[in-house]
Each structure stands twice: as structure tokens, then as C-alpha cells.
Design an enzyme around this catalytic site. Sequence first.
Site, PDB file in Angstrom:
ATOM      1  N   LYS A 286       0.835  -1.150  -0.002  1.00 21.45           N
ATOM      2  CA  LYS A 286       0.297   0.071  -0.061  1.00 21.45           C
ATOM      3  C   LYS A 286       0.838   1.254  -0.156  1.00 21.45           C
ATOM      4  O   LYS A 286       1.842   1.376   0.788  1.00 21.45           O
ATOM      5  CB  LYS A 286      -1.061  -0.131   1.434  1.00 21.45           C
ATOM      6  CG  LYS A 286      -2.099   0.903   1.155  1.00 21.45           C
ATOM      7  CD  LYS A 286      -3.313   0.637   2.052  1.00 21.45           C
ATOM      8  CE  LYS A 286      -4.456   1.348   2.227  1.00 21.45           C
ATOM      9  NZ  LYS A 286      -5.679   0.941   2.834  1.00 21.45           N
ATOM     10  N   GLU A 382     -20.445  -3.764   9.027  1.00 16.04           N
ATOM     11  CA  GLU A 382     -21.267  -2.895   9.912  1.00 16.04           C
ATOM     12  C   GLU A 382     -22.477  -3.481  10.652  1.00 16.04           C
ATOM     13  O   GLU A 382     -22.949  -3.334  11.556  1.00 16.04           O
ATOM     14  CB  GLU A 382     -21.913  -1.574   9.029  1.00 16.04           C
ATOM     15  CG  GLU A 382     -20.646  -0.558   8.878  1.00 16.04           C
ATOM     16  CD  GLU A 382     -19.723  -1.039   7.637  1.00 16.04           C
ATOM     17  OE1 GLU A 382     -20.301  -2.162   7.029  1.00 16.04           O
ATOM     18  OE2 GLU A 382     -18.999  -0.371   7.122  1.00 16.04           O
ATOM     19  N   ARG A 410     -25.625  -0.014   5.843  1.00 13.57           N
ATOM     20  CA  ARG A 410     -25.599  -1.349   5.787  1.00 13.57           C
ATOM     21  C   ARG A 410     -26.248  -2.054   6.910  1.00 13.57           C
ATOM     22  O   ARG A 410     -26.538  -3.144   6.967  1.00 13.57           O
ATOM     23  CB  ARG A 410     -24.098  -1.735   5.811  1.00 13.57           C
ATOM     24  CG  ARG A 410     -23.323  -1.513   4.769  1.00 13.57           C
ATOM     25  CD  ARG A 410     -23.521  -2.931   3.750  1.00 13.57           C
ATOM     26  NE  ARG A 410     -22.888  -2.653   2.375  1.00 13.57           N
ATOM     27  CZ  ARG A 410     -21.548  -2.706   2.204  1.00 13.57           C
ATOM     28  NH1 ARG A 410     -20.873  -3.019   2.968  1.00 13.57           N
ATOM     29  NH2 ARG A 410     -21.182  -2.336   0.931  1.00 13.57           N
TER      30      ARG A 410
HETATM   31  C1  LIG Z   1     -19.176  -0.226   3.787  1.00 13.28           C
HETATM   32  C2  LIG Z   1     -17.812   0.648   4.061  1.00 13.28           C
HETATM   33  N1  LIG Z   1     -17.366   0.650   5.346  1.00 13.28           N
HETATM   34  C3  LIG Z   1     -16.142   1.396   5.420  1.00 13.28           C
HETATM   35  C4  LIG Z   1     -15.724   1.977   4.466  1.00 13.28           C
HETATM   36  C5  LIG Z   1     -14.363   2.920   4.626  1.00 13.28           C
HETATM   37  N2  LIG Z   1     -13.357   2.207   3.877  1.00 13.28           N
HETATM   38  C6  LIG Z   1     -13.030   2.754   2.866  1.00 13.28           C
HETATM   39  S1  LIG Z   1     -11.690   2.019   2.288  1.00 13.28           S
HETATM   40  C7  LIG Z   1     -11.587   0.840   3.683  1.00 13.28           C
HETATM   41  C8  LIG Z   1     -10.353  -0.307   3.745  1.00 13.28           C
HETATM   42  C9  LIG Z   1     -10.319  -0.885   2.533  1.00 13.28           C
HETATM   43  O1  LIG Z   1      -9.370  -2.009   2.652  1.00 13.28           O
HETATM   44  P1  LIG Z   1      -9.041  -2.865   1.319  1.00 13.28           P
HETATM   45  O2  LIG Z   1     -10.530  -3.256   1.068  1.00 13.28           O
HETATM   46  O3  LIG Z   1      -8.047  -3.775   1.940  1.00 13.28           O
HETATM   47  O4  LIG Z   1      -8.363  -1.959   0.498  1.00 13.28           O
HETATM   48  P2  LIG Z   1      -6.995  -1.048   0.324  1.00 13.28           P
HETATM   49  O5  LIG Z   1      -7.496   0.239   0.777  1.00 13.28           O
HETATM   50  O6  LIG Z   1      -6.109  -1.941   1.486  1.00 13.28           O
HETATM   51  O7  LIG Z   1      -6.457  -1.268  -1.166  1.00 13.28           O
HETATM   52  C10 LIG Z   1     -12.370   1.183   4.456  1.00 13.28           C
HETATM   53  C11 LIG Z   1     -12.491   0.628   5.489  1.00 13.28           C
HETATM   54  C12 LIG Z   1     -16.099   1.911   3.215  1.00 13.28           C
HETATM   55  N3  LIG Z   1     -15.829   2.530   1.998  1.00 13.28           N
HETATM   56  N4  LIG Z   1     -17.391   1.284   2.907  1.00 13.28           N
END
Ligand SMILES: Cc1ncc(C[n+]2csc(CCOP(=O)(O)OP(=O)(O)O)c2C)c(N)n1
Length: 651
Positions: A286, A382, A410
Site C-alpha cells: 500500500k 457494519e 448497511r
Molecule cells: C461499507 C464501508 N465501510 C467502510 C468503508 C471505509 N473504507 C474505505 S476503504 C476501507 C479499507 C479498504 O481496505 P481494502 O479493501 O483492503 O483496500 P485497500 O485500501 O487496502 O487497498 C475502508 C474501511 C467503506 N468505504 N465502506
Amino acid sequence: MTLLESIREPAQLRDLTPEQLEVLAAELREKMIRTVQRTGGHLASSLGAVEITLALHRVMDSPRDRIVWDTGHQAYAHKLITNRWDRFDSLRQIGGIGGFPRRSESEHDVFDGGHAGTGVSIAVGLAAARDVRPRTDPASRQRIAVCVGDAAISSGLTMEALNHLGHTKQPLLIVLNDNEMSISPSVGGLSTRLNKMRLSRAYQGTKSATQRARPRIPIIGRPAFNLLAWAKEGFKRSWAKVGFFEDIGITYIGVLDGHDRGELEKAFEAAFRLHAPVLVHVKTTKGKGYAPAEQDSMSFHGASLPPIDLCLIDPTEEPLPVEGKPTPRPKSYTQTFVEELVRLGETDERIVAITAGMPTGTGLARFAEHYPARFHDVGIAEQHAVTMAAGLALAGMRPVVALYSTFSQRAYDALVHDVCQNEVPVLLGLDRSGLVGEDGTSHQGMFMLPAMRSLPNLVIGSPKDEQELRDFVVTGLAHDGPTALLYPRDVGEDLPDRDGLPLDVGRGEVLRTGDDLLLVGFGPIVQRLQAVALQLEADGVTATVINARWAKPLDEALICEHAAGKRLIVTAEESAAMGGFGDGVLDALNRAGIHLPLHKVALADGFVHHGAVDDLRGQQRVDAAGILAQVREALGLPRTASKRRARVTAA
Ligand SMILES: Cc1ncc(C[n+]2csc(CCOP(=O)(O)OP(=O)(O)O)c2C)c(N)n1
């Protein structure tokens, strides 16, 4: 002209040499860094997905083939190579390029995203549509891919989609972009499993994925098998024994270096030739290519403004001048919420805090530092967070679930069925209620208030300032039933800290009295009503201002008492107008037989696009100036301010 500037459509990528593609990858990263430095945005995730993006677009033929980005926060490279580089400077600005895929921007954007865990379901739907097309239709041969992160893959929605896909066996490529991080480190059993897969290099299975896949693909089985066998050699990787995905019917390939574009392309080709659901597990870093983001991907996940001190790509360059001295910001509502929770947690051991993958965003990380045993990060889940809270409450605890309003959507059924039906004392902290700004349509906190108003047993409160937020935390935790507490992303009024005091549930307060109008608001927008009342005085119009505090139960007696005899009643909320607080007031007045003109100040029916919060408030006319203008219009006063008013404003 840079290479990036020559790319008008992704098909051009196929004509580039490996060396040129490396140059392009560097240009993409530089463009992202320089842009986010000014606009804020999801930098680290997008930096990590550059090679995946290039490989997908070279192997696939978008837009005929479909590339889905789960969540969509990692799609900056995709945006840049699909003819948006020249407008990319407007990222997340009003009227500019959105931070997530948006179909209105490009035919290469498949789905308007923003919420995590939706991608695989969307892809399964696209595949189901493709697979009923007649063979004569070229679209029946469409390739479909979805890129999903290691945190989003563990969300309930993705699990449901994977389970279904294992049954339908639709040809589909899932690229699991595994960087071991959510925003914070990924949590959960699946995360641990993925970790083991990454560590497992040696082939441990008795029957390879290629052998299992072969009988299902009689026509192309042999070439695909050969390709996979070759890939296995070429990658110096092996098919790990990977129970989880294989067991539910999805062929697993991994673990590959997610920054080796050539290797990725071969794997994606191989996956498509298998004509089956295939998950290609890739390991990425990342923040790749930008040292500060690699070292601290949490801070660079969603870099927000004012600009974090982004070090320049070329360390010899002069840093960009930061305008003026950064002024200390008042405490945010989020900080205050958690401070009060930490204070109360010291004496009340029943208090347990739950977050769904947002320990830093919701501030609960601070609670975790104090009371690690009473803190749970359940991952991007959630629904589970809220139902688990109901379980905790049934066992005598006082759970607090802090979610961003938009993500709490959600958990609506969990709130209805598990919390409200069971009437358990769960305190739901809905952070980012109201306009949130640059993340746009998918992230505005504007739908939960109308959705919750109809729920039996639920009390719904929102503070006018951060001091009152402390009171609400005390009150919500003492309340013997479910409480939803709405507070914004904003900073507070810079009021002195003080301990929270209990409030009467369902009681509002009168902040000022006047004869002509009644202004009644829910949440911090009450501050703006106060400013409006002051301005109206200059026109000789006096107003009573009520801080309703509760949208449910509404202080009907107080509102009706002060409504009687007024020229106009104005309700104000930073939430969707339909079915919201204003409708509650209107209904209460009607039932009391008070039939007076009522003007609702709220967010217009529709999704609110991205832009700075202040600009959006102006656009929606929910800032003080906008509310004043609405009131003047409703009263039939001239638009322009009177001289006397101008003097008051200047004073
Ligand atoms: C339903 C929901 N909950 C929380 C979020 C906030 N959020 C955005 S990106 C993320 C982390 C995503 O991690 P990952 O899928 O591993 O992708 P990365 O950013 O590490 O590439 C979160 C928790 C969201 N976008 N949607």
C-alpha cells in the site's frame, strides 16, 4: 509530452513496450501524488494498484470487457488511463473528477461505488447478464474482472457473493489486492488465513487447481492447462493449498507479486482461459512508490486537507509553500465523542466500544488505548457490529457502536430487528452525519435520519455543539433502550471542555425568543439558525429559536407552544428533506391543529456530489447565508440585505 499525456484510451497500452509501461507507471504515481497534495484523496490504495490496473487494461478490452473496482478508492490509475488525466487536477472538487468510479465520467466506469464490499456482487450480476446472451452476441464473450482489497473481501456482502459464485460457477476474475491493510491493519480470521497463504510458498496440495479446473473446460482445457503449468514454472510460485476459496468452488491462483505487471498479465490471461470463477491473489504494498505512504499507509489512506506535508518525489525539489501558519483547529465532534466515552469508561466497566474497520476515523482507537479488552474492531462488517452490540447489551453491557452515517446504512436491519425490536440499550454513534464533502454521493450522511424516524423504541438525538455532545453521550449510555446520536464531521465551536450532564430524553430548549418566526433546528445547524435570527433582527423581524435536541421523541409541546401565532415556522436539518426532522415537526403541528406556513430547510431530494463541505452547504442553501435567503424569500422580503443589516453584519 509525457507518455501519460499521450494515452487517450486504454487500448493504447497494448502497444507499449515493457520499458514504456514502467515509465508510465512512474508517471501515474507522480500525477497522483502531486494531485492529492492539493486535493486530498485516497493516495496509498491507488498507488498500490497501479500495476494491477495496467495489467487488467492490457489483458482486457474495456469498455467491451468490464472492470469493477470494489469500493473504488483505488481507481486513480484507471481514471488517468481512461482519458481523464487532463481533468485530474479537479479531483474531488466541486464539478470535478470524483474520487470513485462514476459512470457519468467515463464509459470505462462500470459502477458508482464508494462503499466497500460491493464489487463481487456487481460482477456476479454483470456475469449473470452476460451468460444469458445468445452465443451469437459478442457481448456473451465479455470478460469481467473485479479488483477487491483484503479488507473489503471479508465484508458480509462479498462473502454472500463469493458463496453464490461458487454455486453459479460463472467465468469471472477476482483480483484479490492483498496489502495486509484495511485503513488500519486488516482484522479477522480470513485476514489471518490470507497471511498464511502469503507465507505458504510450497505446493502442499495433492491435487492442483489446474487439474481440477481441466475437466470443466473440454475445449480450451488443454491450452489453459499448459498455460497454467507454464505460469507455475515461470512465476517460480506454486499453487498453495488454499482451502477457503477452493472449498467454495472458486479456483485460486496465488500468491503473485502485485507489482510485477508482466507476471500479473500472464496470470490474468490464464485465469480467463480457465473459463471459471478464478481468484488471483496478489500481494501489493500500500502506498507503493512513495516512501512516506509506504511507511505510513494509514495516514495516506485517505489523505485529507489541509494538505499533509507530502514530501516531494524528487527530494531535491523545494517543498511547496504552505500558506500562512496552520491555525490550531478546535476539537472535532469525533474527538469530543470519544473523550467523553473514555471518561465514562473509567468508572463504568460495562461500556464496550465497537468499530467496523474505522478505529481512527471514528476516534475509537483512543478508547482502545485505554480499554483494549473492551474494544472490538470487527472489520468492514457494519451489520455484524450492530447485531453484536445487541448481543452485548442482552448480556448486560453498554455497547457503543460508532459508524459513519453512510456506512451504517448497511446495518439498518440490524438496527430494526436486533436492536429496536429487542429494545436493548445500544448507543449508536453516527459520525459524519450531514454533508461530508469531497468523497461525494456515496459518503454524505443524509439518509439515516429519515430511515430511523419510523423505528419503534429508538430515541434519536443530535447536539447543537460539542459540549452538548458530551451530554448526549452521558444520556445515551444511561438510557434504558436504543439511542442514535448524530454528529457531524466538523470541528466544534471551540467551547471549553466540561463533563457531560444528563439531558431529559425528548426535551428541547429555547435559545432565544421573538414574535414573528419560529426557527427550530436539529443538530449543529441550530448555530446557523441563531446567526440567521440575529441577521433578521436588522430587518425588524424577530425569531424564537428552538434547539430541538431530539428528532424522536420530538418535544412537541415546546414546539407547539412557541409556534402559535407566528408568521412562519422554519425547520432546519442537514439531512434528506423527505421524511426527516422537518416532516416530524409538520406532522406534530398538524396533529395539534396548528396550521401555519412552514418552510423546511434540508437537503434537496437527490444525491449530493463531491466538493468542499462549505461549498456544498452553500450549494444546498443550508449554510447561514442560504438559510437566511430562504427565510427572506418565504417572508417575501427583498433579497438584498437592508443597510441596517449590513451594518449589523459588519459589526
Ligand atoms: C461499507 C464501508 N465501510 C467502510 C468503508 C471505509 N473504507 C474505505 S476503504 C476501507 C479499507 C479498504 O481496505 P481494502 O479493501 O483492503 O483496500 P485497500 O485500501 O487496502 O487497498 C475502508 C474501511 C467503506 N468505504 N465502506
